[in-house]
Design an enzyme around this catalytic site. Sequence first.
Site, mmCIF file in Angstrom:
data_model
loop_
_atom_site.group_PDB
_atom_site.id
_atom_site.type_symbol
_atom_site.label_atom_id
_atom_site.label_comp_id
_atom_site.label_asym_id
_atom_site.label_seq_id
_atom_site.Cartn_x
_atom_site.Cartn_y
_atom_site.Cartn_z
ATOM 1 N N GLU A 1 2.558 49.284 41.800
ATOM 2 C CA GLU A 1 1.858 49.221 40.545
ATOM 3 C C GLU A 1 2.141 48.824 39.403
ATOM 4 O OE1 GLU A 1 -1.610 49.956 41.414
ATOM 5 O OE2 GLU A 1 -1.514 50.383 43.709
ATOM 6 N N GLU B 1 -7.002 43.813 39.905
ATOM 7 C CA GLU B 1 -6.856 43.812 41.525
ATOM 8 C C GLU B 1 -6.446 42.350 41.962
ATOM 9 O OE1 GLU B 1 -7.173 46.522 43.320
ATOM 10 O OE2 GLU B 1 -8.003 47.396 41.372
ATOM 11 N N MET C 1 -9.744 48.155 45.180
ATOM 12 C CA MET C 1 -8.980 48.567 45.796
ATOM 13 C C MET C 1 -8.942 46.382 46.275
ATOM 14 S SD MET C 1 -6.844 49.180 47.784
ATOM 15 C CE MET C 1 -5.656 48.334 49.148
ATOM 16 N N GLU C 2 -7.258 45.799 46.000
ATOM 17 C CA GLU C 2 -7.404 45.048 46.568
ATOM 18 C C GLU C 2 -6.988 44.260 47.681
ATOM 19 O OE1 GLU C 2 -4.558 47.755 45.308
ATOM 20 O OE2 GLU C 2 -3.469 47.379 45.967
ATOM 21 N N HIS D 1 -2.576 41.739 42.005
ATOM 22 C CA HIS D 1 -2.190 42.366 42.859
ATOM 23 C C HIS D 1 -1.761 41.508 44.123
ATOM 24 C CE1 HIS D 1 -1.593 46.778 42.824
ATOM 25 N NE2 HIS D 1 -3.096 46.867 42.658
HETATM 26 ZN ZN ZN Z 1 -3.583 49.077 41.540
#
Ligand code: ZN
Length: 625
Positions: free
Chosen positions: A342, A320, A294-295, A323
Amino acid sequence: MNRIIILLFCCFTLAACSPKEDSKEVKKSNQNYTMDTHSFAKPTESRIVHLDWEAELDFDKKIISGKASYLIESAKAAKEIVFDTRGLTIHKVSIQANESEELPAEFKLGEPNPHLGVPLIVNINRDVKKVNIYYTTSPDAAALQWLSAEQTAGKKQAFLFTQSQAILARSWVPTQDSPGIRFTYKAEVKAPKDMMVLMSAENPQEKSNTGIYKFEMKQAIPAYLLALSAGDLEFKSLGARSGVYAEPSMLEASAYEFAELEAMIDAAEALYGPYAWERYDLLVLPPSFPFGGMENPRLTFATPTIIAGDRSLTALVAHELAHSWSGNLVTNATWDDFWLNEGFTVYFERRIMESLYGKEYAAMLEVLGYQDLQHTLEDLSSSPEDTKLKLSLEGRDPDDGMTDIAYEKGYFFLRNLEEIVGRDKFDSFLKEYFQSNAFDVMTTEEFVVYLNEKLLNDEALQAQADIDAWIYGPGLPETNQSPRASRFEKVEEMLSAFLNEGALDTGMSANWSTHEWLHFLRKLPRELQPEQMKALDELCGFTSSGNSEILAAWFQLSIRNSYAPADAALDSFLVNVGRRKFLRPTYKALKENGKLEMAREIYARARPNYHSVSTNSMDELLGWN
Ligand SMILES: [Zn+2]
């Protein structure tokens, strides 16, 4: 300058804006603010700009008690400010017109909604600058996972982590939980002594003696990027601006696995401009973390299932990191525009991997991604609406939109654009896109306008790009070419030798990466003879693999072919790993192959180890009450 300020200025003072800004702002107000169907907030009336958060973590009761103080900006006529909450107990709300005087506020909770939670509506007037909310989270708060000491690697201390995306931040902080609303924050968090607390902010590198930690996030972020973790954590530096946090027993292996992090940051900056968040650190979580990564800005949360010992799964870190530009810097305005986060990130991730390991390596990632996309398209064949890039998730959980469509169809759309205009032109376009929209939001419609203006500025190019089919049409446009990877040719050779002659020349696979093995496993027929399964396992050692990707692909075969020697490994994998990407296909394969009883028996033991993001999906799949 923040667009909403301009918007408020335009709407409420009726002052003249320049024509370009004007049309843009009107569009913004319709699409980004009033149209985020996943938030109760009404930011055109009143919105948060800064959070001061004070909180205490209670591991015995599994609750956070907190005070969220927000600096707000409102239109002159605004009578209320609306926050998103979910499962929170609100004890008191106060308002302030200045720093010294705190007055009790009138507030009410609105109608609950199964996906969105409950709106908290606070009465304000034009003088109110600050709103303070005193509250407690519920022990089953959807974003929070409280792990007992036994559920951690070190088994010494309890552990807590959050997962706020998509709309779960509201279950641990009352907030305006829409990706279009950004704010800065400061925090002071009290945890049991001996724990280290980390946030998506400037972080400590050593434990404090008091258990009290202070944080500051100077760059404005949307609520879904609020993140917190606490546990027995240590830090190890990886370079001038990067490092890794992990439980002590995982720290060395993590530092080894991510040794190329600094090189990845350099490669990313060389592609699309400066890194905007100062430090980039990684936090390796216990295996129950529901996602690969999770970024969270400044501090990516990562699953330990990418620690393969050979640095072969670090594309996830590149993802990540990417992101930090696509998503965190230029943010999808609503969850219907999730592909903007994404699809761009997958494209950027593969470009980072290509910079570090070459074209042939990146081509393998592309082919595997294409295979994932084909599976997703098959899975979604009865709901073609969900295979469009631009989604319409109103009335649904935005988590429903987190499929490979956003990631891989988004990727292939951008890859197609690169092909049409050439790489140099496409790279300059992307670099400018990130720079000119930094710390701002983007809708799909605005992106299309931007794209046509800046990149596809003649009709022939626009026709070739076929934007409508890609973005607003279901499935993949027929013009899309399936990708090839030259390194997979060897894999296919070994595969056909095995299938035709029963020969397995492991000399051929001596230097294979995880990606080659995955291609091999995925290309095997779904049904194999018992002696074929046995030969594969004996020669390639799949059941005893320490690589989570290879294990998950192997279980697809072992389940379909009732290969009992893999059952114990399958059981232990499902009980220990909470990453949804692995759980979903594995439980699904059990269910589809007459092993629902076995699936439910394992799930009963495994479920307490999973985060709510994973149990939500698996409960539905397995008909669990
Ligand atoms: Zn992603």
